[in-house]
Scaffold this motif. Structure first.
Motif, PDB file in Angstrom:
ATOM      1  N   PRO A 122       0.837  -1.205   0.000  1.00  0.00           N
ATOM      2  CA  PRO A 122       0.000   0.000   0.000  1.00  0.00           C
ATOM      3  C   PRO A 122       0.869   1.251   0.000  1.00  0.00           C
ATOM      4  O   PRO A 122       1.830   1.343   0.759  1.00  0.00           O
ATOM      5  CB  PRO A 122      -0.798  -0.125   1.311  1.00  0.00           C
ATOM      6  CG  PRO A 122      -0.682  -1.552   1.718  1.00  0.00           C
ATOM      7  CD  PRO A 122       0.632  -2.026   1.200  1.00  0.00           C
ATOM      8  N   ARG A 123       0.544   2.202  -0.848  1.00  0.00           N
ATOM      9  CA  ARG A 123       1.288   3.455  -0.902  1.00  0.00           C
ATOM     10  C   ARG A 123       0.589   4.566  -0.133  1.00  0.00           C
ATOM     11  O   ARG A 123       1.118   5.674  -0.016  1.00  0.00           O
ATOM     12  CB  ARG A 123       1.481   3.885  -2.360  1.00  0.00           C
ATOM     13  CG  ARG A 123       2.324   2.900  -3.172  1.00  0.00           C
ATOM     14  CD  ARG A 123       3.677   2.636  -2.529  1.00  0.00           C
ATOM     15  NE  ARG A 123       4.493   1.708  -3.310  1.00  0.00           N
ATOM     16  CZ  ARG A 123       5.645   1.197  -2.899  1.00  0.00           C
ATOM     17  NH1 ARG A 123       6.112   1.507  -1.708  1.00  0.00           N
ATOM     18  NH2 ARG A 123       6.319   0.353  -3.668  1.00  0.00           N
ATOM     19  N   ARG A 124      -0.593   4.267   0.398  1.00  0.00           N
ATOM     20  CA  ARG A 124      -1.311   5.230   1.235  1.00  0.00           C
ATOM     21  C   ARG A 124      -1.465   4.655   2.633  1.00  0.00           C
ATOM     22  O   ARG A 124      -1.405   3.447   2.833  1.00  0.00           O
ATOM     23  CB  ARG A 124      -2.679   5.554   0.644  1.00  0.00           C
ATOM     24  CG  ARG A 124      -2.612   6.270  -0.705  1.00  0.00           C
ATOM     25  CD  ARG A 124      -4.005   6.642  -1.184  1.00  0.00           C
ATOM     26  NE  ARG A 124      -3.958   7.357  -2.449  1.00  0.00           N
ATOM     27  CZ  ARG A 124      -5.031   7.821  -3.080  1.00  0.00           C
ATOM     28  NH1 ARG A 124      -6.245   7.633  -2.565  1.00  0.00           N
ATOM     29  NH2 ARG A 124      -4.898   8.463  -4.223  1.00  0.00           N
ATOM     30  N   GLY A 125      -1.689   5.543   3.595  1.00  0.00           N
ATOM     31  CA  GLY A 125      -1.828   5.099   4.972  1.00  0.00           C
ATOM     32  C   GLY A 125      -0.465   4.857   5.605  1.00  0.00           C
ATOM     33  O   GLY A 125       0.568   5.291   5.075  1.00  0.00           O
ATOM     34  N   ARG A 163       3.090   3.550   6.597  1.00  0.00           N
ATOM     35  CA  ARG A 163       4.108   2.908   5.769  1.00  0.00           C
ATOM     36  C   ARG A 163       4.372   1.496   6.267  1.00  0.00           C
ATOM     37  O   ARG A 163       4.720   1.293   7.425  1.00  0.00           O
ATOM     38  CB  ARG A 163       5.399   3.721   5.796  1.00  0.00           C
ATOM     39  CG  ARG A 163       5.289   5.051   5.059  1.00  0.00           C
ATOM     40  CD  ARG A 163       6.652   5.665   4.872  1.00  0.00           C
ATOM     41  NE  ARG A 163       6.581   6.894   4.099  1.00  0.00           N
ATOM     42  CZ  ARG A 163       7.654   7.586   3.730  1.00  0.00           C
ATOM     43  NH1 ARG A 163       8.853   7.159   4.074  1.00  0.00           N
ATOM     44  NH2 ARG A 163       7.515   8.697   3.028  1.00  0.00           N
ATOM     45  N   GLN A 164       4.218   0.545   5.359  1.00  0.00           N
ATOM     46  CA  GLN A 164       4.422  -0.853   5.713  1.00  0.00           C
ATOM     47  C   GLN A 164       5.909  -1.218   5.771  1.00  0.00           C
ATOM     48  O   GLN A 164       6.285  -2.197   6.395  1.00  0.00           O
ATOM     49  CB  GLN A 164       3.703  -1.755   4.709  1.00  0.00           C
ATOM     50  CG  GLN A 164       2.225  -1.457   4.551  1.00  0.00           C
ATOM     51  CD  GLN A 164       1.453  -1.719   5.822  1.00  0.00           C
ATOM     52  OE1 GLN A 164       1.537  -2.792   6.397  1.00  0.00           O
ATOM     53  NE2 GLN A 164       0.704  -0.727   6.275  1.00  0.00           N
TER      54      GLN A 164
END
Length: 249
Positions: A72-75, A77-78
């Motif tokens: 995911p590039r939103r929310g 950062r993984q």
């Protein structure tokens, strides 16, 4: 922590005849709870691979997956990255406590952020009472510890370390590497560990991939690759490791 997968990844810089392939169809897995070292000389593509994982450079082809799904590039950062230079990775205008807390998930109270900042500083063996100090008061090794704490504050599923000891002197390198091993044992870190130094990778990584001219030329367990290298380039890297001088009476 989670599994990070590079699936036939290619990264290019420039366009047309001037285009340069920095990473060429690389496939690699960072298993859950393991440290995978990527080693190679300057220009081999290893740092570009790390930057592609966190979205700092675009992919020309291939996929980067986290537990089998696109990152995911939103929310939140993984993936979090610790950079090479401890002197430029922290904002000199912010206290180290503020730098750490700004990465934490939203919705935390001020008290909870302060408590978590103190916990993370203790985790990297820094005095929590120094949370209100500015980076200028810390040495390079201490700043790198702050950078690691800051990366962990984001609660990443995978941590990426890009040459995090190369700017430090030898004694300080050892303390940072010991810290990485300690954190891996305590937290079960999944980590992509980038280095040009095979001796460093051998110390911290359970698996290693050797990169040359943008490609992985050899990959496997650290014991297998470094104990019985199959590729000539790997053997050249091993031969470059300084060895203790033997004195005879």
């Amino acid at each position: 922590m989670s599994e990070l997968q590079f699936d036939d990844v290619t990264v290019r810089y420039g366009v047309g005849r001037a285009a340069m392939t920095a990473v060429d169809r690389v496939s690699l897995v960072v298993p859950d709870g393991e440290i995978v070292g990527v080693v190679g000389e300057s220009g081999s593509g290893k740092s570009t691979l790390a930057r592609a994982a966190v979205g700092l450079v675009p992919l020309h082809a291939g996929r980067i997956l986290l537990d089998g799904a696109p990152i995911p590039r939103r929310g939140p950062r993984q993936l979090q990255m610790v950079f090479q230079d401890p002197y430029s990775s922290l904002d000199p205008r912010m206290t180290i406590g503020s730098s750490i807390s700004e990465v934490m998930p939203s919705g935390m109270t001020r008290r909870a952020r302060a408590a978590e900042t103190a916990r993370l500083l203790e985790l990297v063996h820094l005095d929590p009472d120094k949370a209100d100090a500015y980076p200028a008061r810390f040495s390079g090794g201490q700043r790198q510890r702050v950078a690691i704490a800051r990366a962990l504050a984001g609660r990443p599923r995978v941590l990426i370390a890009d040459e995090i000891t190369s700017a430090l002197d030898v004694l300080i390198q050892g303390t940072i590497l010991n810290l990485i091993r300690e954190l891996q044992a305590e937290l079960g870190l999944s980590m992509l560990f980038i280095s040009h130094n095979l001796a460093v990778v051998r110390y911290v990584a359970s698996r290693v991939a050797v990169m040359h001219d943008g490609r992985i030329v050899e990959e496997g367990t650290t014991a297998d690759v470094l104990g019985d290298p199959q590729d000539e380039y790997t053997r050249e890297l091993l031969s470059a490791i300084p060895r203790p001088i033997q004195y005879t009476p």
